[in-house]
Structures are given as structure tokens and as C-alpha cells.
Design a protein around this motif. Structure first.
Motif, PDB file in Angstrom:
ATOM      1  N   SER A 149       7.165   5.395  -4.742  1.00 18.33           N
ATOM      2  CA  SER A 149       7.708   5.552  -3.127  1.00 18.33           C
ATOM      3  C   SER A 149       7.532   6.435  -2.505  1.00 18.33           C
ATOM      4  O   SER A 149       7.479   7.776  -3.047  1.00 18.33           O
ATOM      5  N   SER A 150       7.535   6.644  -1.452  1.00 20.00           N
ATOM      6  CA  SER A 150       7.313   8.055  -0.724  1.00 20.00           C
ATOM      7  C   SER A 150       8.626   8.499  -0.344  1.00 20.00           C
ATOM      8  O   SER A 150       8.846  10.076  -0.274  1.00 20.00           O
ATOM      9  N   SER A 151       9.458   7.677  -0.204  1.00 19.08           N
ATOM     10  CA  SER A 151      10.677   8.786  -0.456  1.00 19.08           C
ATOM     11  C   SER A 151      10.944   9.310  -1.353  1.00 19.08           C
ATOM     12  O   SER A 151      12.467  10.425  -1.230  1.00 19.08           O
ATOM     13  N   VAL A 152      10.313   8.937  -3.167  1.00 20.37           N
ATOM     14  CA  VAL A 152      11.013  10.302  -3.531  1.00 20.37           C
ATOM     15  C   VAL A 152       9.683  11.320  -3.939  1.00 20.37           C
ATOM     16  O   VAL A 152       9.139  11.382  -3.698  1.00 20.37           O
ATOM     17  N   TYR A 198      13.714   4.708  -9.797  1.00 19.08           N
ATOM     18  CA  TYR A 198      12.961   6.149  -9.229  1.00 19.08           C
ATOM     19  C   TYR A 198      12.676   5.625  -7.613  1.00 19.08           C
ATOM     20  O   TYR A 198      11.094   5.486  -7.644  1.00 19.08           O
ATOM     21  N   GLY A 199      13.484   5.826  -6.722  1.00 21.66           N
ATOM     22  CA  GLY A 199      12.985   5.299  -5.785  1.00 21.66           C
ATOM     23  C   GLY A 199      12.787   3.538  -5.654  1.00 21.66           C
ATOM     24  O   GLY A 199      12.951   3.161  -4.192  1.00 21.66           O
ATOM     25  N   THR A 200      12.618   3.253  -6.332  1.00 22.95           N
ATOM     26  CA  THR A 200      12.433   1.392  -6.515  1.00 22.95           C
ATOM     27  C   THR A 200      12.644   1.534  -8.023  1.00 22.95           C
ATOM     28  O   THR A 200      12.852   2.268  -8.755  1.00 22.95           O
ATOM     29  N   GLU A 201      12.851   0.490  -8.723  1.00 17.31           N
ATOM     30  CA  GLU A 201      13.252   0.266  -9.708  1.00 17.31           C
ATOM     31  C   GLU A 201      11.590  -0.583  -9.766  1.00 17.31           C
ATOM     32  O   GLU A 201      11.387  -1.728  -9.270  1.00 17.31           O
ATOM     33  N   PHE A 202      10.967  -0.124 -11.112  1.00 13.69           N
ATOM     34  CA  PHE A 202      10.167  -0.410 -11.515  1.00 13.69           C
ATOM     35  C   PHE A 202      10.216  -0.736 -12.990  1.00 13.69           C
ATOM     36  O   PHE A 202      11.055  -0.310 -13.973  1.00 13.69           O
TER      37      PHE A 202
END
Lengths: 201, 268
Positions: A108-111, A161-165
Motif C-alpha cells: 500500500s502507498s499509505s506506508v 503493514y498497511g494491509t494484512e499480507f
């Protein structure tokens, strides 16, 4: 001593992985090409480089690796090495091994990217390679992409991290980690020990 | 936010030995980089930075040997900096087992080095070190910040802080990030060695200006300084040397303190 073949795509630090695998009792062989006569017990796809470039280097060995995977030989893919288990990547053109269906996408570009540092594993599936590993253990990550498997059954751990990956996948003899076990202190060493035990069997 | 803040001890290496006062008890050979690396790794240091300050022709061979020995001894990431001027210098270090290289003066003098390194080895291995100094704004045109002492800007210095460059550190960081820097190691030349705390203004402005991780450096003297640079300075990692070497505040103590303050930290 069982032999593990470390595939060399031609760049970066393979030394740490070689060391770590030797520390857990495997004999290592690093090479840019793999052939039937290598007489090996396991394969490691290391985690440095770029998807397109590595996919190209892997191309001549693809059929053999996929055949060996079917025979049940343990294979571990680390970071980019795991991403190469999948079909495609947003990092660039080219085809991975296709051992697993799905593709690698950007964080994600949010992190801040790369995702660099110590983050935790949420254990989704208790399997042998995670023996003695506690839920929420810290491991070391350095990456900008992560895999999205079509078959959710292969997901072993997730990380936020920004998403659950998906931070670890496994199916029978095939294991992939988005983190670097060879750089993850004691926790990483335990995971590699568990892997070595599987190889020795 | 589960990504942990990192604590990074820094070791200065000269002719294969760690220099600067090292005050660990129970070390057989206090100046041995390998033994110190292992000690810090056992104390749950998150990464290590080695700065090679050797000024002699055998530098490369000595450094290669140290890097190989460290890589064998520890399984946490480590960065090597000092005198890396070309892609071939970087290749030797990375192929001997280091995870990242840090470039400073050579990158300021030849910014293309950053993109060349990133292209070959990947962005994640390239740390750009910036040694910055506070300057009062007079007629400087670049980015500046307002402080209690009036407007100031940060000047990039090279050659270990000896040479002022006239370059604005904020603008340089943005340029280096565009070229492919994977991380910044930002040292305040005003705070370095003072033990009065990191330069929070500097760390924060760089962290706000780039989209890659920032390691704060220079000035750590007590656990509160780490908290301040993480919480207000927005640092992703904090580097320190003497505060750990002299064992004033060992890493586990600092980490425990930070955890109690609510900072996400890896203890282990």
C-alpha cells in the motif's frame, strides 16, 4: 550431509543464506545453473534481485525445478524466491515457476516502502516448519511486493503493514517466506532448523 | 502499527578493529568486531552498522575479511559504510555478506552512484548517509524550517563533517530518494558526540520529506532521547554508539524503557 542447492540469479548477498543453511546442518551448493546430475536433497531460491531479471535467469531451470517439486523434494523460497513460486508480479514482466496460482502486488502507498525491519507473524496454520515458533514472533522483512495466493489454503502466516499480507506460504514440500529467516535472529534460525529436519527425513 | 522501531548500534572499524571506547565486561577481545557484533545481536540489537575509517591501501582486503567474519557470526542485518566510491566497492562488501552499503561523500560528489547501485543491487541495499549541520537562514534559497532560534536550514557536509557543501540536506534527501536510496542515515553534526539527544527538527523534516525509512543518528545519551526521536522525530530507527559501548544504558534496558512508553519494539 544432505545437500541443498542455492540458485544464484547473479546479484547480491547469498553468503548469509549459505551460512545459515550450513549452520543448521545442510551442505550448500551455489550455482547459476541446475541439472539433473546435481544430486541434491533440497532447493533454496534466495531473496535478492528483481522479479523479471530473476525469472529470466530461472527460465532454463523451470521445468526441472517443477519436476523436482512434484517428486517431493523440499523447496524453500525466500522473499523474491517465494514470489517466484507464483505466476506473475507487478514488479515487472516475466513468469514465475507457477507452483502456486496468484501474483505479487505492491504494498500500500499509505506506508513507507520498502517495508524494512522487524515485524510480527500471525500464525494462521500450525505446521511443522513453525514448530517452537510463538504467535507474534518478530522476523526481518525487506520488500516492496507481496504475494496474493488464489488458493488461501497455502497461507501459513500473515503480517500487518498497511494491509494484512501473506508472509508465509506452504504446501506439502514447498515453503515460502516473505521475510528473511537467515536475518531473523533466533526465530529465523529455528525456522531453518525445522526446514533442515524436514530435508533430512 | 506492528513494524517495530529499530535500535542500531554503530561500530567504527579501523584496520579490522573496533575503535572508540568499548567498555563491555567479559569480552575476550574488546576490539574484535565479530565478538561485539555477536554481543549486540544477543542483546536483541535490530541491525548493526559498521563504519570503516581505515585510511590505507590494504583497506579493501581488511574490510572484506571483517565483513565475512561478521556475516558468519550473526544472523541479523548489517550495513557497511565508509569509503564506498563505486559499484565495484559495493559489490565486494555485499558479496562478502553485508546486507546494505551506505554511501555518503561519494554520492554527494556523484549522485549517479545511487541510481547505479540501486539498479544493480536493488533499492533496499542502498543507505544514503547524510551528515547535516544547522545554519541560520540568511539568503539561502532552499527548504528551511522555523525554530525557536529563527529560521534555519540544514547543510550537507562531506568528508566526515569537514567539508561544507552548500547543499540543502532536505533537497538532497529528496533527490537521493528519487535516485533510488532505500533508506537514509541522518547524522546531526551539531549533536554528534554531545549526548544531549538527537536533532529532532532534522530527523522530522527528513522523515516528512521522503517515503523511505530514516535512521536518526548523533546525540543519543539516555533512553528518553530514543523515545523523543521516535515519537516526535518520526524516525524509523535510531543509531547510537557510545551509549551502548560504554554500557551506560545497555540495549535491553533502552528497549524495555521504550516498550513501557508504548513504542513498538522487538524484545526477544
Amino acid at each position: 550431509m544432505p545437500r541443498i542447492f542455492i540458485f544464484d540469479y547473479g546479484v547480491g548477498n547469498l553468503f548469509s543464506l549459505k551460512n545459515a543453511l550450513e549452520n543448521v546442518g545442510l551442505e550448500t551448493k551455489i550455482s547459476k545453473s541446475i541439472n539433473q546430475s546435481n544430486n541434491l536433497d533440497a532447493i533454496a531460491l534466495p531473496g535478492v534481485g528483481n522479479f523479471s531479471a530473476a525469472a529470466k535467469k530461472l527460465e532454463p531451470a523451470k521445468e526441472l525445478i517443477n519436476n523436482l517439486a512434484l517428486t517431493g523434494i523440499p523447496i524453500i523460497g525466500i522473499c523474491l524466491g517465494m514470489q517466484l513460486f507464483f505466476q506473475r508480479s507487478d514488479e515487472g514482466s516475466g513468469y514465475g515457476l507457477g507452483l502456486f496460482k496468484g501474483k505479487n502486488v505492491r504494498l500500500s502507498s499509505s506506508v513507507k516502502v520498502p517495508h524494512m525491519g522487524w515485524n510480527t507473524l500471525k500464525i494462521i496454520k500450525e505446521i511443522e516448519i513453525l514448530d517452537n515458533i510463538n504467535d507474534q514472533s518478530f522476523v526481518y522483512f525487506v520488500h516492496s511486493l507481496y504475494p496474493v495466493p488464489i488458493d488461501k489454503e497455502i497461507i501459513v502466516t500473515q503480517t500487518e503493514y498497511g494491509t494484512e499480507f501473506t508472509s508465509m506460504v506452504a504446501s506439502k514440500n514447498i515453503f515460502g517466506t516473505q521475510f528473511h529467516p537467515e536475518k531473523s535472529g533466533e526465530t529465523g534460525l529455528k525456522i531453518l532448523k525445522n526446514f533442515a529436519r524436514i530435508v533430512k527425513r | 502499527m506492528p513494524l517495530a522501531k529499530r535500535i542500531i548500534p554503530c561500530l567504527d572499524v579501523d584496520h579490522g578493529k573496533v575503535v572508540k571506547g568499548i567498555n563491555f565486561i567479559n569480552l575476550r577481545n574488546a576490539g574484535d568486531p565479530v565478538e561485539l557484533a555477536r554481543k549486540y545481536s544477543d542483546q536483541a540489537a535490530d541491525e548493526l552498522v559498521f563504519l570503516d575509517i581505515t585510511a590505507s591501501s590494504e583497506r579493501r582486503d581488511l574490510l572484506k575479511e571483517v565483513v565475512e567474519r561478521v556475516a558468519k557470526a550473526v544472523n541479523i542485518p548489517f550495513t557497511v559504510g565508509g569509503g564506498i566510491r563505486s559499484t565495484s566497492d559495493a559489490r565486494i562488501i555485499l558479496c562478502s555478506g553485508a546486507d546494505k552499503v551506505s554511501v555518503n561523500t561519494a554520492a554527494v560528489e556523484n549522485p549517479k552512484l545511487i541510481s547505479d547501485l540501486a539498479k544493480i543491487f536493488g533499492q533496499q541495499c542502498i543507505v544514503v548517509a547524510i551528515d547535516a549541520k544547522r545554519r541560520v537562514v540568511e539568503n539561502h534559497a532552499g527548504s528551511f524550517i522555523e525554530t525557536d532560534e529563527g529560521p534555519i536550514w540544514f547543510e550537507v557536509t562531506t568528508y566526515g563533517g569537514r567539508k561544507p557543501t552548500g547543499i540543502n540536506a532536505i533537497d538532497w534527501a529528496k533527490q537521493a530518494a528519487d535516485l533510488g536510496a532505500g533508506e537514509f542515515l541522518v547524522t546531526s553534526m551539531d549533536k554528534d558526540g554531545t549526548k544531549d539527544g538527537y536533532d529532532i527538527d532534522l530527523t522530522k523534516i527528513i522523515s516528512d520529506s521522503v517515503r523511505v525509512p530514516v535512521i536518526a543518528s548523533g546525540g543519543a545519551g539516555k533512553p528518553e532521547h530514543f523515545f523523543e526521536v521516535f515519537s516526535i522525530g518520526k524516525a524509523d530507527a535510531a543509531l547510537a554508539a557510545s551509549v551502548f559501548h560504554y554500557n551506560n544504558y545497555p540495549i535491553p534496558f533502552v528497549k524495555k524503557y521504550l516498550q513501557n512508553c508504548g513504542v513498538n519494539i522487538r524484545l526477544e
